[in-house]
Write a protein that holds these residues in place. Structure first.
Motif, PDB file in Angstrom:
ATOM      1  N   GLY A  41       0.777  -1.237   0.000  1.00 12.76           N
ATOM      2  CA  GLY A  41       0.000   0.000   0.000  1.00 12.76           C
ATOM      3  C   GLY A  41       0.802   1.276   0.000  1.00 12.76           C
ATOM      4  N   PHE A  42       1.968   1.295  -0.666  1.00 13.97           N
ATOM      5  CA  PHE A  42       2.803   2.490  -0.716  1.00 13.97           C
ATOM      6  C   PHE A  42       3.063   2.904  -2.162  1.00 13.97           C
ATOM      7  N   THR A  43       3.261   4.185  -2.371  1.00 14.06           N
ATOM      8  CA  THR A  43       3.900   4.681  -3.578  1.00 14.06           C
ATOM      9  C   THR A  43       5.365   4.927  -3.243  1.00 14.06           C
ATOM     10  N   VAL A  44       6.247   4.396  -4.077  1.00 12.75           N
ATOM     11  CA  VAL A  44       7.680   4.615  -3.903  1.00 12.75           C
ATOM     12  C   VAL A  44       8.175   5.385  -5.120  1.00 12.75           C
ATOM     13  N   THR A  45       8.732   6.556  -4.887  1.00 15.72           N
ATOM     14  CA  THR A  45       9.135   7.423  -5.992  1.00 15.72           C
ATOM     15  C   THR A  45      10.394   8.203  -5.633  1.00 15.72           C
ATOM     16  N   GLY A  46      11.006   8.808  -6.631  1.00 13.66           N
ATOM     17  CA  GLY A  46      12.112   9.729  -6.386  1.00 13.66           C
ATOM     18  C   GLY A  46      13.437   9.097  -6.062  1.00 13.66           C
ATOM     19  N   CYS A  47      13.587   7.775  -6.218  1.00 15.68           N
ATOM     20  CA  CYS A  47      14.881   7.140  -5.966  1.00 15.68           C
ATOM     21  C   CYS A  47      15.785   7.400  -7.167  1.00 15.68           C
ATOM     22  N   ALA A  48      16.952   7.921  -6.933  1.00 16.63           N
ATOM     23  CA  ALA A  48      17.830   8.334  -8.029  1.00 16.63           C
ATOM     24  C   ALA A  48      19.126   7.552  -8.078  1.00 16.63           C
ATOM     25  N   ALA A  49      19.204   6.467  -7.336  1.00 17.37           N
ATOM     26  CA  ALA A  49      20.395   5.618  -7.403  1.00 17.37           C
ATOM     27  C   ALA A  49      19.996   4.218  -6.974  1.00 17.37           C
ATOM     28  N   GLY A  50      20.143   3.257  -7.873  1.00 15.23           N
ATOM     29  CA  GLY A  50      19.890   1.865  -7.519  1.00 15.23           C
ATOM     30  C   GLY A  50      18.448   1.429  -7.587  1.00 15.23           C
ATOM     31  N   GLY A  51      17.537   2.295  -8.042  1.00 12.00           N
ATOM     32  CA  GLY A  51      16.144   1.897  -8.155  1.00 12.00           C
ATOM     33  C   GLY A  51      15.383   1.995  -6.849  1.00 12.00           C
ATOM     34  N   ALA A  52      14.114   1.533  -6.882  1.00 16.47           N
ATOM     35  CA  ALA A  52      13.207   1.735  -5.741  1.00 16.47           C
ATOM     36  C   ALA A  52      13.282   0.632  -4.699  1.00 16.47           C
ATOM     37  N   ILE A  53      13.190  -0.647  -5.141  1.00 15.20           N
ATOM     38  CA  ILE A  53      13.114  -1.783  -4.214  1.00 15.20           C
ATOM     39  C   ILE A  53      14.127  -2.838  -4.652  1.00 15.20           C
ATOM     40  N   ARG A  54      14.900  -3.353  -3.697  1.00 19.27           N
ATOM     41  CA  ARG A  54      15.868  -4.414  -3.983  1.00 19.27           C
ATOM     42  C   ARG A  54      15.598  -5.589  -3.057  1.00 19.27           C
ATOM     43  N   ILE A  55      15.526  -6.791  -3.663  1.00 22.81           N
ATOM     44  CA  ILE A  55      15.253  -8.011  -2.910  1.00 22.81           C
ATOM     45  C   ILE A  55      16.359  -9.007  -3.239  1.00 22.81           C
ATOM     46  N   SER A  56      17.039  -9.540  -2.231  1.00 25.24           N
ATOM     47  CA  SER A  56      18.191 -10.410  -2.496  1.00 25.24           C
ATOM     48  C   SER A  56      18.333 -11.458  -1.401  1.00 25.24           C
ATOM     49  N   ALA A  57      19.395 -12.255  -1.498  1.00 25.11           N
ATOM     50  CA  ALA A  57      19.787 -13.226  -0.471  1.00 25.11           C
ATOM     51  C   ALA A  57      18.687 -14.223  -0.153  1.00 25.11           C
ATOM     52  N   GLY A  58      17.993 -14.679  -1.201  1.00 26.36           N
ATOM     53  CA  GLY A  58      16.975 -15.695  -1.004  1.00 26.36           C
ATOM     54  C   GLY A  58      15.697 -15.201  -0.354  1.00 26.36           C
ATOM     55  N   SER A  59      15.537 -13.911  -0.216  1.00 21.92           N
ATOM     56  CA  SER A  59      14.331 -13.366   0.409  1.00 21.92           C
ATOM     57  C   SER A  59      13.103 -13.622  -0.469  1.00 21.92           C
ATOM     58  N   ALA A  60      11.939 -13.697   0.163  1.00 24.12           N
ATOM     59  CA  ALA A  60      10.712 -13.998  -0.570  1.00 24.12           C
ATOM     60  C   ALA A  60       9.528 -13.189  -0.024  1.00 24.12           C
ATOM     61  N   PRO A  61       9.662 -11.881   0.094  1.00 22.26           N
ATOM     62  CA  PRO A  61       8.588 -11.066   0.670  1.00 22.26           C
ATOM     63  C   PRO A  61       7.422 -10.894  -0.304  1.00 22.26           C
ATOM     64  N   GLN A  62       6.320 -10.407   0.228  1.00 26.20           N
ATOM     65  CA  GLN A  62       5.185  -9.999  -0.589  1.00 26.20           C
ATOM     66  C   GLN A  62       5.253  -8.485  -0.810  1.00 26.20           C
ATOM     67  N   ILE A  63       5.221  -8.072  -2.077  1.00 25.84           N
ATOM     68  CA  ILE A  63       5.115  -6.657  -2.425  1.00 25.84           C
ATOM     69  C   ILE A  63       3.737  -6.485  -3.026  1.00 25.84           C
ATOM     70  N   ARG A  64       2.836  -5.812  -2.310  1.00 22.30           N
ATOM     71  CA  ARG A  64       1.429  -5.821  -2.704  1.00 22.30           C
ATOM     72  C   ARG A  64       0.865  -4.400  -2.826  1.00 22.30           C
ATOM     73  N   ASP A  65       0.048  -4.214  -3.856  1.00 22.32           N
ATOM     74  CA  ASP A  65      -0.764  -2.992  -4.001  1.00 22.32           C
ATOM     75  C   ASP A  65       0.085  -1.722  -3.898  1.00 22.32           C
ATOM     76  N   CYS A  66       1.234  -1.746  -4.528  1.00 24.69           N
ATOM     77  CA  CYS A  66       2.132  -0.594  -4.499  1.00 24.69           C
ATOM     78  C   CYS A  66       2.191   0.090  -5.858  1.00 24.69           C
ATOM     79  N   VAL A  67       2.550   1.354  -5.852  1.00 26.48           N
ATOM     80  CA  VAL A  67       2.854   2.102  -7.070  1.00 26.48           C
ATOM     81  C   VAL A  67       4.341   2.415  -7.035  1.00 26.48           C
ATOM     82  N   ILE A  68       5.057   1.914  -8.038  1.00 25.11           N
ATOM     83  CA  ILE A  68       6.491   2.160  -8.143  1.00 25.11           C
ATOM     84  C   ILE A  68       6.675   3.068  -9.346  1.00 25.11           C
TER      85      ILE A  68
END
Length: 394
Positions: A41-68
């Protein structure tokens, strides 16, 4: 491992905004978080280095109902979401207007088993591979009920880019009830299957003429290759996410009432009435040839007409309720009225001013709502920001 936090914007993405204001990445999952971790439930904006969201190291989260939206990874991969050897579930997200000098303007999925469901991926750009989505490094991905349109990849034609979706390495993706259409690239507009990779399409809709590669593209018997009939696409615009409407016409083959599997194809619902689409199947550019139209008949004064491929010559008096011309490929398509013909209309729209300037409009007489407009043809009468064509006419 990391803590499985549940972080929810309780008022939703429209009002709950994380604005990096030109800073670096806003959200990281990098310590083995499981599916119990939720970012919703978030808007993520304005990131100017490396993008908005990074998922690594075998992580498996839920990213739901967001505006990127409106993020830049500069030379890194994944301006919207970068998943590295991880398996996130990305659901109900709108991923638009992100850009990178690397690859994966919208999504970069490298390794793991990510899933993408009910997402809208529009208007993203990569200087490298995958304007919309880049899948690589042995990833096994599912994309379901999603729309990937109007993305662009701009690597030189000697490279391997793919405007909508590209798979490289031994990667595999199964695309179910999704649309991949109207993307652009220097090399292969919509789907590029790299060597050793496989793209399976199940009850989906894609542009077969804009898809290729040394890898394998396997559409099933219910997958379509005709226009999705978006209500008001803005393919050629510099900012399609601002005013393009990628909902479906009532007679879209992707609408539930018409789709071969009886279910909605893509993420967007029906949003307008029937459209008559220029197909060019008659093998010529003549408006008067019924074979050139999706309806099998020449449009009339009740028709809502859409031209997204090729130049058209109005060679006899014509009347429409609405005409939209917007090139999927950004080519300088034109609308030429000849032989003293007239065009009667209630609304005419050319969403991209650049396309208007490149096109060749030669108008003898135009009739709008019974009034003869000569020599000027107003584009989008009454619309905001619509160019006046008077200066462009002879």
């Amino acid at each position: 491992g990391g803590k499985d936090l549940v972080v929810i914007g309780h008022l939703g993405a429209e009002v709950t905004i994380i604005d990096a204001q030109g800073g670096s990445r806003a959200v990281n999952f990098d310590d083995g978080e499981t599916g119990a971790a939720v970012f919703r439930g978030f808007t993520v904006t304005g990131c100017a280095a490396g993008g908005a969201i990074r998922i690594s190291a075998g992580s498996a989260p839920q990213i739901r109902d967001c505006v990127i939206e409106g993020n830049d990874a500069f030379g890194a991969n994944g301006a919207g979401i970068a998943s590295l050897a991880a398996s996130p579930a990305i659901n109900g997200c709108t991923i638009v207007a992100n850009s990178t000098g690397g690859g994966g303007g919208g999504l970069y999925l490298a390794g793991g088993a990510p899933s993408v469901t009910d997402c809208t991926i529009i208007g993203n750009q990569a200087d490298g591979r995958g304007g919309g989505v880049w899948i690589t490094d042995g990833a096994t991905v599912t994309i379901t009920s999603s729309t990937i349109a109007a993305n662009a990849a701009n690597l030189g034609a000697t490279g391997v880019n793919g405007g909508g979706l590209i798979t490289t390495g031994p990667s595999a993706v199964t695309v179910t009830r999704s649309i991949i259409w109207g993307n652009t690239a220097d090399l292969v507009d919509d789907i590029l299957a790299g060597a050793g990779s496989t793209v399976n399409l199940v009850c989906s809709l894609y542009d077969a003429t804009g898809s290729a590669g040394p890898g394998t593209i396997l559409p099933d018997g219910t997958t379509l290759t005709e226009s999705p009939r978006f209500c008001y696409p803005a393919y050629g615009s510099g900012a399609p996410w601002t005013f393009g409407d990628f909902t479906l016409a009532a007679n879209s083959p992707a609408a539930p009432a018409n789709s071969p599997c009886g279910l909605l194809i893509g993420s967007q619902p029906v949003g307008c009435g029937d459209l008559v689409v220029w197909t060019g199947a008659g093998g010529n550019a003549l408006w008067s040839d019924a074979l050139n139209w999706s309806s099998g008949a020449v449009p009339d004064s009740t028709s809502f007409v859409q031209i997204t491929r090729g130049s058209v010559v109005i060679d006899q008096d014509a009347a429409v309720a609405q005409l939209i011309q917007d090139s999927e490929s950004g080519a300088p398509d034109s609308l030429l009225i000849t032989n003293g013909a007239t065009l009667a209309y209630n609304a005419v729209s050319f969403p991209d001013k650049a396309d208007v300037e490149k096109s060749s409009y030669q108008v003898k007489k135009v009739v709008a709502d019974g009034e003869i407009l000569y020599p000027c043809l107003p584009i989008c009468p009454g619309g905001v920001g619509c160019p006046d064509m008077c200066e462009d006419l002879p």
